[in-house]
Design a protein around this motif. Structure first.
Motif, PDB file in Angstrom:
ATOM      1  N   GLY A  37      86.108 -18.416  24.282  1.00  0.00           N
ATOM      2  CA  GLY A  37      84.802 -18.473  24.916  1.00  0.00           C
ATOM      3  C   GLY A  37      83.709 -17.945  24.005  1.00  0.00           C
ATOM      4  N   LEU A  38      82.804 -17.157  24.608  1.00  0.00           N
ATOM      5  CA  LEU A  38      81.629 -16.666  23.876  1.00  0.00           C
ATOM      6  C   LEU A  38      82.022 -15.914  22.598  1.00  0.00           C
ATOM      7  CD1 LEU A  38      78.554 -16.123  23.738  1.00  0.00           C
ATOM      8  CD2 LEU A  38      79.009 -13.998  24.981  1.00  0.00           C
ATOM      9  N   LEU A  39      83.013 -15.034  22.709  1.00  0.00           N
ATOM     10  CA  LEU A  39      83.361 -14.246  21.523  1.00  0.00           C
ATOM     11  C   LEU A  39      83.848 -15.145  20.388  1.00  0.00           C
ATOM     12  CD1 LEU A  39      82.967 -11.849  23.436  1.00  0.00           C
ATOM     13  CD2 LEU A  39      84.973 -10.791  22.424  1.00  0.00           C
ATOM     14  N   ALA A  40      84.628 -16.165  20.715  1.00  0.00           N
ATOM     15  CA  ALA A  40      85.118 -17.078  19.677  1.00  0.00           C
ATOM     16  C   ALA A  40      83.963 -17.856  19.064  1.00  0.00           C
ATOM     17  CB  ALA A  40      86.156 -18.031  20.269  1.00  0.00           C
ATOM     18  N   ARG A  41      83.008 -18.241  19.892  1.00  0.00           N
ATOM     19  CA  ARG A  41      81.850 -18.984  19.351  1.00  0.00           C
ATOM     20  C   ARG A  41      81.045 -18.094  18.405  1.00  0.00           C
ATOM     21  NH1 ARG A  41      81.505 -20.820  24.547  1.00  0.00           N
ATOM     22  NH2 ARG A  41      79.625 -19.650  25.082  1.00  0.00           N
ATOM     23  N   PRO A 105      83.440   1.421  29.877  1.00  0.00           N
ATOM     24  CA  PRO A 105      84.726   1.762  29.249  1.00  0.00           C
ATOM     25  C   PRO A 105      84.953   1.007  27.937  1.00  0.00           C
ATOM     26  CG  PRO A 105      85.086   0.262  31.076  1.00  0.00           C
ATOM     27  CD  PRO A 105      83.615   0.588  31.081  1.00  0.00           C
ATOM     28  N   VAL A 106      83.920   0.373  27.445  1.00  0.00           N
ATOM     29  CA  VAL A 106      83.975  -0.325  26.156  1.00  0.00           C
ATOM     30  C   VAL A 106      83.003   0.392  25.207  1.00  0.00           C
ATOM     31  CG1 VAL A 106      83.607  -2.499  24.946  1.00  0.00           C
ATOM     32  CG2 VAL A 106      84.481  -2.511  27.303  1.00  0.00           C
ATOM     33  N   VAL A 107      83.569   1.005  24.185  1.00  0.00           N
ATOM     34  CA  VAL A 107      82.801   1.781  23.202  1.00  0.00           C
ATOM     35  C   VAL A 107      82.699   0.934  21.937  1.00  0.00           C
ATOM     36  CG1 VAL A 107      82.996   3.837  21.717  1.00  0.00           C
ATOM     37  CG2 VAL A 107      83.604   3.981  24.148  1.00  0.00           C
ATOM     38  N   VAL A 108      81.567   0.997  21.261  1.00  0.00           N
ATOM     39  CA  VAL A 108      81.482   0.325  19.959  1.00  0.00           C
ATOM     40  C   VAL A 108      82.211   1.203  18.935  1.00  0.00           C
ATOM     41  CG1 VAL A 108      79.960  -0.557  18.154  1.00  0.00           C
ATOM     42  CG2 VAL A 108      79.279  -0.748  20.565  1.00  0.00           C
ATOM     43  N   ARG A 320      89.742  -8.170  22.850  1.00  0.00           N
ATOM     44  CA  ARG A 320      88.914  -9.368  22.722  1.00  0.00           C
ATOM     45  C   ARG A 320      88.459  -9.947  24.065  1.00  0.00           C
ATOM     46  NH1 ARG A 320      89.009  -7.243  18.617  1.00  0.00           N
ATOM     47  NH2 ARG A 320      89.840  -7.930  16.615  1.00  0.00           N
ATOM     48  N   SER A 321      88.806  -9.289  25.169  1.00  0.00           N
ATOM     49  CA  SER A 321      88.445  -9.823  26.483  1.00  0.00           C
ATOM     50  C   SER A 321      88.505  -8.716  27.521  1.00  0.00           C
ATOM     51  CB  SER A 321      89.439 -10.926  26.898  1.00  0.00           C
ATOM     52  OG  SER A 321      90.698 -10.336  27.174  1.00  0.00           O
ATOM     53  N   GLY A 322      87.945  -9.023  28.699  1.00  0.00           N
ATOM     54  CA  GLY A 322      88.024  -8.067  29.795  1.00  0.00           C
ATOM     55  C   GLY A 322      89.469  -7.822  30.214  1.00  0.00           C
ATOM     56  N   LEU A 361      81.852  -8.538  27.694  1.00  0.00           N
ATOM     57  CA  LEU A 361      83.029  -7.690  27.940  1.00  0.00           C
ATOM     58  C   LEU A 361      82.859  -6.880  29.215  1.00  0.00           C
ATOM     59  CD1 LEU A 361      83.907  -6.548  24.295  1.00  0.00           C
ATOM     60  CD2 LEU A 361      85.201  -8.137  25.746  1.00  0.00           C
ATOM     61  N   ARG A 362      81.611  -6.426  29.477  1.00  0.00           N
ATOM     62  CA  ARG A 362      81.358  -5.674  30.722  1.00  0.00           C
ATOM     63  C   ARG A 362      81.622  -6.562  31.930  1.00  0.00           C
ATOM     64  NH1 ARG A 362      75.611  -4.039  30.738  1.00  0.00           N
ATOM     65  NH2 ARG A 362      75.349  -6.205  31.337  1.00  0.00           N
ATOM     66  N   GLU A 363      81.081  -7.781  31.900  1.00  0.00           N
ATOM     67  CA  GLU A 363      81.253  -8.673  33.060  1.00  0.00           C
ATOM     68  C   GLU A 363      82.705  -9.077  33.245  1.00  0.00           C
ATOM     69  OE1 GLU A 363      78.226 -11.674  32.414  1.00  0.00           O
ATOM     70  OE2 GLU A 363      76.801  -9.993  32.347  1.00  0.00           O
TER      71      GLU A 363
END
Ligand SMILES: Cc1cc2nc3c(=O)[nH]c(=O)nc-3n(C[C@H](O)[C@H](O)[C@H](O)COP(=O)(O)O)c2cc1C
Ligand SMILES: CCCCC(=O)C(=O)O
Length: 394
Positions: A37-41, A105-108, A320-322, A361-363
């Motif tokens: 999806g978006l991340l791959a694009r 819960p997602v940190v850079v 790489r995903s939720g 990733l949040r959604e």
């Protein structure tokens, strides 16, 4: 203490240097990773935009890149068992982390040299993280000084949390000055990377002869440090002589909470907690240090057991995903770190691209938590993780 000969990048990179003649190189160039999806694009756009030498620096790992591949593959081997009819309502997706209450819960994860991804560099990443409500761990090897990075985050959201990642330097005065700058910048925690007694061997960088930053770019936190001529930057040193005593000295020298990053052995996690760390990051450094290391995800359950809830456990590598986020939460993580996906977003579309990665990733995380019947990040449990096509592993 000894110094690694490697971490100072030397020699000028060129586009031509990234010849992809070997079958392995062709496979690397094809980008067959599991992002969808978006991340791959964004990943594909990043690859198309970047100098191939810089793409290889971001994407590559140590030696045969087995640990890089394993990080992502480990998630694909697992599935989530949803729980039903729990009346839990839409899931709440914030957690409390050291110096970062009520955060995503997602940190850079800390990654070096963001100006190689986009001229706006770490300031753009900081704004994106602040907008997403995510902690930014800014790398000691950043192309923007920590004060400027933290100010960029706070300009978007005054309470935005920025952590400073640190390699303990053999000269205590240098470490102390870096800590002083992080404190002055308003960073709310230190993340000490402990998996790098020496710099990993990066085959792609060697092949590309990428050993120095292009003119005009520098590791800005390393400028004007004790012992160097004014205005100069010094190389980041890595030392196999560092020990828990050096970590204790750091803790004594700062009021900030200290997390350790790069723990895979449960006994090290136990020692870290006994030493008083504020958090443990389970990580194989995105596969860039010990190539024989297991996937971070595979090391997570034993580390979580060893820590037994006394401090937060974070995981990074291959997220790489939720669904990946929720899998890590179910196996005992309080939060995860993401490295390369943020760089893909930044390279593809600057601040907006990095922000899209974090928002996505949040959604996805909220959606998957709700589908799993969980009211919040702590509501998914180990029994909900099963091995695909086989028996439950735990
Ligand atoms: C290009 C790049 C640079 C990195 N630089 C650092 C760094 O400066 N300090 C550090 O502790 N980890 C560094 N890491 C490791 C990340 O913090 C993190 O452990 C890893 O990227 C997580 O894996 P992922 O990229 O699969 O999400 C770097 C990783 C990458 C890909
Ligand atoms: C001296 C730069 C260190 C960056 C780093 O940690 C990495 O590339 O993995």
């Amino acid at each position: 203490m000894t110094r690694s000969p490697a971490p100072r990048l030397r020699g000028a990179p060129t586009r031509q240097a990234a010849q992809r003649a070997t079958p392995q190189a062709a496979q690397e160039a094809s980008g067959t990773g599991p992002a969808t999806g978006l991340l791959a694009r964004l990943r594909d756009q990043a690859r198309a935009r970047l100098d191939p030498v810089h793409w290889d620096f971001f994407e590559g790992g140590a030696d045969g890149e087995r640990a890089v591949a394993e990080n992502e593959a480990a998630f694909r081997r697992l599935a989530l068992l949803p729980r039903v009819l729990r009346g839990s309502g839409p899931a709440r997706t914030t957690v409390d982390l050291p110096g970062a209450p009520d955060t995503l819960p997602v940190v850079v994860a800390p990654t070096a040299f963001h100006k190689l991804a986009h001229p706006a560099g770490e300031a753009a990443t900081a704004r994106a993280a602040a907008a997403a409500g995510a902690v930014l761990t800014t790398s000691m090897a950043s192309t923007t000084a920590v004060g400027e990075v933290a100010a960029a985050a706070r300009a978007v959201r005054p309470e935005a949390a920025v952590w400073f990642q640190l390699y303990l330097q053999p000269e205590p005065a240098v470490t102390r000055e870096l800590v002083r700058r992080a404190e002055a910048a308003g960073c709310t925690a230190l993340v000490v990377t402990v998996d790098s007694p020496v710099f990993g061997r990066r085959a792609r960088d060697d092949r590309n002869r990428f050993h120095d930053l292009p003119p005009g770019y520098a590791a800005e936190n390393m400028r004007d440090l004790p012992g160097g001529p004014p205005g100069s930057t010094r190389p980041i040193a890595m030392s196999p002589a560092l020990s828990w005593a050096d970590l204790a000295a750091l803790r004594a020298a700062t009021r900030l909470p200290v997390l350790v990053k790069g723990v895979l052995h449960p006994e090290d996690a136990r020692i870290a907690v006994a030493e008083g760390v504020a958090g443990v990051v389970v990580s194989n450094h995105g596969g860039r240090q010990l190539d024989a290391a297991p996937a971070a995800l595979e090391a997570l359950p034993a580390v979580a057991d060893a820590v037994a809830g006394r401090v937060p456990v974070l995981l990074d590598g291959g997220v790489r995903s939720g669904a990946d986020v929720v899998t890590a939460l179910a196996l005992g993580a309080t939060a995860v770190g993401v490295g390369r996906p943020v760089l893909w977003g930044l390279a593809a579309d600057g601040e907006r691209g990095a922000a899209r990665v974090l928002a996505e990733l949040r959604e996805q995380t909220a959606h998957v938590l709700t589908l799993c019947g969980s009211a919040d990040c702590a509501g998914v449990t180990r029994d909900q993780v099963v091995r695909r096509g086989g028996q439950a592993p735990w």
